[in-house]
Design a protein around this motif. Structure first.
Motif, PDB file in Angstrom:
ATOM      1  N   THR A  90       0.866  -1.170   0.000  1.00 38.85           N
ATOM      2  CA  THR A  90       0.000   0.000   0.000  1.00 38.85           C
ATOM      3  C   THR A  90       0.910   1.230   0.000  1.00 38.85           C
ATOM      4  O   THR A  90       2.122   1.085  -0.170  1.00 38.85           O
ATOM      5  N   MET A 112      -2.288   6.927   0.180  1.00 34.98           N
ATOM      6  CA  MET A 112      -3.606   6.320  -0.076  1.00 34.98           C
ATOM      7  C   MET A 112      -4.221   5.942   1.275  1.00 34.98           C
ATOM      8  O   MET A 112      -4.310   4.764   1.610  1.00 34.98           O
ATOM      9  N   SER A 144      -7.022   5.657   2.762  1.00 31.26           N
ATOM     10  CA  SER A 144      -8.115   4.715   2.920  1.00 31.26           C
ATOM     11  C   SER A 144      -7.636   3.288   2.618  1.00 31.26           C
ATOM     12  O   SER A 144      -7.951   2.328   3.340  1.00 31.26           O
ATOM     13  N   HIS A 145      -6.842   3.154   1.587  1.00 31.31           N
ATOM     14  CA  HIS A 145      -6.300   1.841   1.224  1.00 31.31           C
ATOM     15  C   HIS A 145      -5.328   1.348   2.292  1.00 31.31           C
ATOM     16  O   HIS A 145      -5.300   0.170   2.663  1.00 31.31           O
ATOM     17  N   VAL A 176      -4.618  -1.284  -8.781  1.00 33.37           N
ATOM     18  CA  VAL A 176      -5.160  -1.761  -7.511  1.00 33.37           C
ATOM     19  C   VAL A 176      -5.599  -3.218  -7.699  1.00 33.37           C
ATOM     20  O   VAL A 176      -6.382  -3.518  -8.606  1.00 33.37           O
ATOM     21  N   ASP A 196     -11.949  -1.804  -0.424  1.00 31.03           N
ATOM     22  CA  ASP A 196     -12.059  -0.404  -0.012  1.00 31.03           C
ATOM     23  C   ASP A 196     -12.729   0.428  -1.100  1.00 31.03           C
ATOM     24  O   ASP A 196     -12.153   0.679  -2.157  1.00 31.03           O
ATOM     25  N   THR A 247     -11.018   3.791  -2.344  1.00 30.30           N
ATOM     26  CA  THR A 247      -9.923   3.578  -3.287  1.00 30.30           C
ATOM     27  C   THR A 247     -10.490   3.338  -4.683  1.00 30.30           C
ATOM     28  O   THR A 247     -10.003   3.900  -5.672  1.00 30.30           O
ATOM     29  N   TYR A 306      -9.050   5.133  -7.975  1.00 27.25           N
ATOM     30  CA  TYR A 306      -8.090   4.317  -8.723  1.00 27.25           C
ATOM     31  C   TYR A 306      -8.850   3.370  -9.652  1.00 27.25           C
ATOM     32  O   TYR A 306      -9.422   2.376  -9.210  1.00 27.25           O
TER      33      TYR A 306
END
Lengths: 315, 635
Positions: A185, A189, A191-192, A235, A244, A247, A251
C-alpha cells in the motif's frame, strides 16, 4: 509459557473504550511532509478500530526514521538496534503469545542489514503485523543508497547514481517458504492503507505490508508520478483481497487477482508498475509459536523431573 | 627399544602366570582412536563407571577439529584422558601412564605432544603391522622406531581379529572391546559397566546391547589371558550422594531448576551440547530451545523474551560472543535481564574450536563500544556449572543486568562426579507479575543510591513504555540531556558495586599469608590447587585463590595481596614471555585476569599463561612455582 492474563484481569470485565488519541505517544519528530506521519495516523486508527489494549500491545522496531515509531504509540514498545527488530519481536511472541506484536522497519533496516532475519521471520510465520516503511533511501543517516533505491538515483554514497537495479521486497517475500500474507500500500492512499492494515492485523501469521513512503527531503520525486496520476497505480481487487470503496472511486486501474494464487502474485510483484493490494494470503501455513507451544510445568514438577534425571546420573 | 625386543615382550606376556596387582592412589590413562571409532564414548563410560564405584574421576576429551579427519593420521587423534583416584580428582594430571591406541598414528600424536609418561604401558592394535598395504606397514615400522625413543612397554593387541569374531564391522565395536581391556586392567565392577552400556544404548534394541556386552567380555577375557598386571585404585565408600555428568549437561539441568524457560541459540562448538541435552528434555518441562538463524538473532530473541517475560538465556562461544556484542549493549542499556553462557574455546577468530582457552574475559568485560557494565561469573567445577545458573538468573532478575557465565571446553566436555544437588523449588524463577501499576510508575525508576529499579513487563496496565537503546531518562524517554546521560551511566554502573557488597572475599587455599599467591579463575582451579599443595608439601610457601566473580570482582583482593610477597596469575590465555625478544616490563602483554588485577589492585601481579589448547597440568605449575620462588631467593 506465561499465563495469558493475570488473575486480576481474568476476574473482572474490561469496559474500557479507546479512542485514537488514547494511543498517541510522544510527539512525532519526523520531518514535515514525511509519509511516516500518515502511517502513524493509520496505525492509531487501526488500534482504535481493533480496540487493542495498550498494555497487551507491543511495537518493536530497529533503527532508522521509521524505527522511532514505538515512541509515538502509547503501548509497550522496544526500540532495538539496526536490522534486528524481527528477532526481538520473535522473542516477545515466543515468551508471550498473548501479546499483539507489531514491527516497523525501514528499507535499510529490513532489506539490507536485517535481510537475514527478514527471510527467516517470514519462514517462522509468527503471528505479527510487520510494516516495511519503504522510502527507497537511508534517511536518518542522510541519503545513502538502500537496496530499494532506484538504479541511477544519486545518493551521498553512490554520487553518480545507484549502481544496481533495486531489490524487490515483494518478490523476495513471496519467494520465501511459508510466506502467508503479502500486501503493498502507500502512505498517500490513506483509505487503502487503513484497509490494508486491518486485513494484516486480522491475518493469523506473519503479515508483511510494504508501505511506499515519501521522504520529502531525500526522495521527494520518487513516487511523484504515482501520487499525481491515479492511473499509474494498479489496484489489486478480489472479494478475498483488500476491500475499499474509497480507493475504487479514485483508482480506476484495477487488476483482478486472487490472493490465493502465489504464481500470479509473484508475476504481479514484478516490474516497475506500482501495484497495491493483497498479493497473497494463506492461513493454512504452520505458525512457529503454535508449533512450539509447550505445556507449562510447576517448579515442583520440574524439580521432580530433574531429580529423576539426577537418578540416571547417580553414582 | 627396537620393535624386535617388543616382540619378545609380547610373547613373554602371552605365556603369563597370574597377573600382579599394583595398588595405587591414582592412575592416568588414555584411549585414542580415529575419529568415529568411539574412543570418547568408551572413555566417558569408563569415567562414569569409576565415579559410580566411588573413585574420584576427571575426564578430558581429546578432540580433532574435523568431523571425519583422514583415518590413521596424527591430526585426527580422538579420544579421552581419564584420571581416577582414591581421593577427589580435580584436573587431568600430568602424563598418562597407560594408553590404548587403535592405530600407531594417533598414538604418535599423543607421543609428540609429550602426553605419555616415559614408562607408560601402551596397548596397541596390531593389525597395521601386517596390513596388506605396504605403505601402512612402512608407517607402522617408522612409528615404532620413533616411539622407541621412550621406554614405553608396548603390548600388541589383536583388537580387529578378536572383534571380528563378534561383529562384521570392528570399527563400530572396537571401543567396547577396549572398554573390556580397561575394565579388566582397572578391576572394574562388571555389573556397573554393563549397566552403563545399557544406559548408553537405551534407545537401541536388546540385540545391540547384547552384542556390546559380548565385545566387552571379549576384551576382558583377552586381557585376563594376556596381561601381566592389574591396577587397583581403591575406591572410598561413597558417603555422599554423588552424580556424574559433563559440564554442559550440568549447565542445562541448572537452567531448568533456575526456571529459565527459553534457550535461544545458534550451533557453535563447544557450546552446542548444552542445547542438545536441553532439546531432549525441555519440551516436557515447558521450555523452548529456539535455534535461531544466526548468533545475532539468537540473543535478539532471548532479549525480546526477557523483555516480555521470564529471564531467557543464550549459549555460545567466542565467535558468537563477538557477533552478539551490539545486542549485549542493548540489553545493558535497556536493563533487560539476560543470562549468556560463553563456553570459551581457543581464539582469536575460528582459532581452536574444540579446545580449551580462557581468552574471552576482557572481550566480555570491555569488548564493545560505550560503557556497558555487566556481571561475569566463572564456574570452576562441574558442580558449579549446575548451581551457577540459579545464581546467574537471580542476579540478572534482581539487578536487571546481563550476566555472562564463562565456562570453557574443559568444563563443557569433562566428566566428574560431584555432590548431588538437593533441589529446591525456591530456585525457580517466580511467575512474572502482571498486576496493574499505580499512576506515575516509571520503567527506569532508579534508586539513586543503588541504581536498582523494579522491572515492568508488557501486560501490566499503566506501565506502558518503550525500551530504547538511545540515551533515556527514568521514563525511558529519549533524551540528549548531558546530566541525564551522566546519571543513567552512573545508575547502570552502581549496580555492580551493590552486587559486590553482597559477595564474600575469596577463599584462600593454604596459609593466609605466604611467599607466593597463585590466582586463577574457572576450570584451572583444580590444577592450581593441586600444584600449590604439592609445592607446600615440598616446603614452599604457596597459597592459591580462585575467583568465581570477575565482574564485579570479589571484594578484599587488594588486602589479600598485601599479605603475600608475590602474586602470580595462572591462566589459559596468551601472555608475552618476559624473556622473549623485544619484550620488556612496559610492553609485555599479560594474561587477561592479570591485566585486570594489576589495574584494580596496583599490585605488580606476574603471570604464567599457556595457549596449548589443553588444560593445565599441576606438574607444570609446580615447576613455575619453584622457578618463581628460586628467582626470588637469587634476587
Amino acid at each position: 509459557m506465561s499465563s495469558p492474563c493475570s488473575l486480576l484481569e481474568c476476574g473482572s470485565t474490561d469496559d474500557r473504550h479507546f479512542e485514537m488519541d488514547d494511543y498517541a505517544g510522544k510527539i512525532a519528530r519526523w520531518c514535515p511532509g514525511c509519509g511516516d506521519h500518515a502511517i502513524l495516523a493509520a496505525v492509531h486508527r487501526l488500534l482504535a478500530i481493533e480496540q487493542l489494549k495498550p498494555e497487551k500491545t507491543v511495537f518493536v522496531s530497529g533503527i532508522g526514521c521509521s524505527s522511532r515509531f514505538p515512541h509515538y504509540v502509547e503501548t509497550y514498545g522496544f526500540h532495538g538496534i539496526h536490522g534486528r527488530a524481527l528477532p526481538i519481536a520473535t522473542g516477545v511472541k515466543l515468551a508471550r503469545p498473548d501479546l499483539d506484536v507489531f514491527v516497523t522497519m525501514g528499507d535499510g533496516d529490513c532489506t539490507s542489514i536485517g535481510a537475514g532475519h527478514w527471510i527467516h521471520a517470514i519462514r517462522y510465520n509468527i503471528d505479527m503485523t510487520v510494516l516495511l516503511l519503504d522510502n527507497n533511501i537511508y534517511g536518518l543517516t542522510k541519503k545513502q543508497t538502500s537496496p530499494t533505491t532506484p538504479q541511477g538515483f544519486k545518493t551521498n554514497t553512490q554520487t553518480k547514481g545507484s549502481f544496481l537495479p533495486p531489490l524487490n521486497p515483494l518478490q523476495t517475500t513471496l519467494g520465501v517458504t511459508n510466506a502467508s500474507f503479502v500486501a503493498q500500500t502507500a502512505d498517500w492512499m490513506p483509505s487503502h492503507l487503513a484497509a490494508t492494515l486491518q486485513a494484516a492485523k486480522a491475518h493469523k501469521g506473519f503479515s508483511f505490508v510494504r508501505i511506499l513512503q515519501r521522504c520529502p527531503v531525500f526522495t521527494p520525486d520518487i513516487f511523484a508520478a504515482a501520487i499525481k496520476d491515479p492511473q499509474v497505480t494498479d489496484v489489486l481487487s478480489h472479494p478475498d483481497g483488500i476491500q475499499d470503496a474509497n480507493t475504487d472511486k479514485i483508482y480506476k486501474s484495477q487488476v483482478f487477482h486472487n490472493p490465493g494464487d502465489i504464481h500470479e502474485a509473484r508475476r504481479l510483484a514484478e516490474g516497475d508498475r506500482v501495484r497495491v493490494g493483497l498479493f497473497f494470503r494463506d492461513e493454512s501455513f504452520p505458525r512457529y509459536e503454535e508449533l512450539r507451544q509447550v505445556t507449562k510445568r510447576t517448579p515442583e514438577e520440574k524439580m521432580a523431573f530433574i531429580n529423576a534425571e539426577l537418578d540416571r546420573h547417580a553414582v | 627399544m627396537s620393535p624386535n625386543s617388543q616382540q619378545d615382550q609380547v610373547s613373554s606376556l602371552s605365556s603369563k602366570t597370574a597377573a600382579s596387582v599394583h595398588t595405587l592412589p591414582e592412575h592416568i590413562f588414555e584411549i585414542v582412536s580415529d575419529s568415529g571409532e568411539g574412543a570418547q564414548k568408551c572413555g566417558q563410560s569408563f569415567g562414569a563407571v569409576s565415579a559410580k564405584m566411588g573413585n574420584g574421576a576427571w575426564t578430558v576429551e581429546i578432540i580433532p577439529a574435523e568431523i571425519q579427519p583422514p583415518p590413521r593420521s596424527p591430526g585426527g587423534a580422538s579420544g579421552v584422558r581419564i584420571r581416577i583416584g582414591t581421593e577427589k580428582i580435580t584436573n587431568w594430571g600430568n602424563q598418562t601412564k597407560l594408553v590404548i591406541a587403535f592405530n600407531e598414528q594417533v598414538l604418535l600424536a599423543r607421543h609428540r605432544q609429550g602426553a605419555i609418561a616415559d614408562d607408560a604401558t601402551i596397548l596397541l592394535e596390531e593389525m597395521w603391522e601386517s596390513h596388506q598395504d605396504p605403505k601402512v606397514r612402512e608407517q607402522w615400522a617408522e612409528a615404532l622406531v620413533e616411539l622407541s625413543s621412550k621406554n614405553y612397554h608396548i603390548v600388541k593387541v589383536p583388537m580387529e581379529v578378536e572383534c571380528l569374531k563378534i561383529v562384521d564391522n570392528p570399527r563400530k565395536g572396537k571401543n567396547m572391546f577396549a572398554l573390556g581391556l580397561m575394565s579388566w586392567i582397572y578391576m572394574r565392577d562388571v555389573e556397573k559397566v554393563k549397566a552403563q552400556i545399557a544406559m548408553q544404548f537405551r534407545h537401541k534394541s536388546q540385540d545391540v546391547y547384547e552384542r556390546n556386552v559380548r565385545l566387552l567380555e571379549a576384551g576382558m577375557t583377552w586381557a585376563a589371558e594376556h596381561m601381566s598386571f592389574q591396577i587397583n585404585v581403591p575406591c572410598l565408600e561413597v558417603t555422599e550422594d554423588l552424580v556424574v555428568m559433563n559440564g554442559n549437561t550440568a549447565l542445562a539441568m541448572g537452567a531448568v531448576v533456575a526456571g529459565l524457560e527459553l534457550c535461544s541459540m545458534y550451533p557453535i562448538t563447544p557450546a552446542t551440547s548444552v542445547s542438545h541435552y536441553l532439546s531432549e528434555i525441555y519440551d516436557d518441562l515447558g521450555g523452548i530451545v529456539h535455534q535461531a538463524e544466526d548468533e545475532i538473532a539468537a540473543i535478539g530473541v532471548a532479549i525480546g523474551a526477557s523483555f516480555a517475560g521470564k529471564v531467557a538465556f543464550t549459549v555460545t562461544s567466542g565467535p558468537g560472543m563477538a557477533l552478539k556484542t551490539e545486542f549485549i549493549g542493548l540489553a545493558v542499556m535497556t536493563e533487560t535481564p539476560l543470562v549468556i553462557v560463553d563456553v570459551q574455546r581457543g581464539g582469536p577468530s575460528t582459532g581452536l574450536p574444540t579446545k580449551v582457552e580462557q581468552s574471552d574475559l576482557l572481550s566480555t568485560l570491555y569488548g564493545m563500544p560505550g560503557d556497558s557494565p555487566k556481571v561475569i561469573m566463572a564456574p570452576s567445577t562441574l558442580e558449579e556449572c549446575f548451581h551457577c545458573m540459579v545464581t546467574a538468573r537471580r542476579i540478572a532478575e534482581a539487578f536487571r543486568m546481563v550476566v555472562v557465565v564463562l565456562t570453557d571446553a574443559n568444563l563443557a566436555t569433562g566428566v566428574q562426579p560431584f555432590v548431588r544437588p538437593v533441589l529446591d523449588a525456591g530456585w525457580h524463577a517466580p511467575e512474572i507479575d502482571l498486576s496493574p501499576l499505580p499512576e506515575g510508575s516509571r520503567p527506569m525508576d532508579w534508586d539513586l543510591e543503588t541504581g536498582l529499579s523494579p522491572r515492568i513487563v508488557p501486560g501490566q496496565k499503566g506501565g506502558e513504555f518503550t525500551a530504547t537503546g538511545l540515551a533515556h531518562d527514568q521514563n525511558s524517554c529519549v533524551t540528549y540531556d548531558p546530566a541525564m546521560n551522566q546519571l543513567s551511566s552512573e545508575m547502570r554502573s552502581r549496580k555492580l558495586a551493590v552486587l559486590q557488597s553482597t559477595l564474600s572475599p575469596p577463599h584462600i587455599c593454604g596459609p593466609d599469608s605466604n611467599d607466593l599467591l597463585l590466582i586463577g579463575w574457572g576450570s584451572t582451579r583444580g590444577a592450581i590447587e593441586e600444584a600449590a599443595a604439592i609445592a607446600r608439601a615440598k616446603g614452599l610457601g604457596v597459597s592459591s585463590v580462585n575467583l568465581t566473580f570477575l565482574s564485579p570482582m570479589e571484594p578484599g583482593i587488594t588486602e589479600i595481596f598485601k599479605r603475600f610477597k608475590q602474586v602470580m596469575a595462572i591462566e589459559i590465555n596468551y601472555s608475552d614471555d618476559p624473556n622473549a625478544p623485544y619484550i620488556n616490563e612496559e610492553n609485555r602483554r599479560r594474561g587477561q585476569l592479570t591485566t585486570l588485577l594489576r589495574a584494580i589492585t596496583l599490585v605488580d601481579v606476574d603471570c604464567w599463561t599457556r595457549v596449548l589448547g589443553q588444560p593445565l597440568s599441576p606438574g607444570d605449575i609446580v615447576d613455575v612455582i619453584e622457578k618463581k620462588l628460586s628467582a626470588e631467593v637469587k634476587a
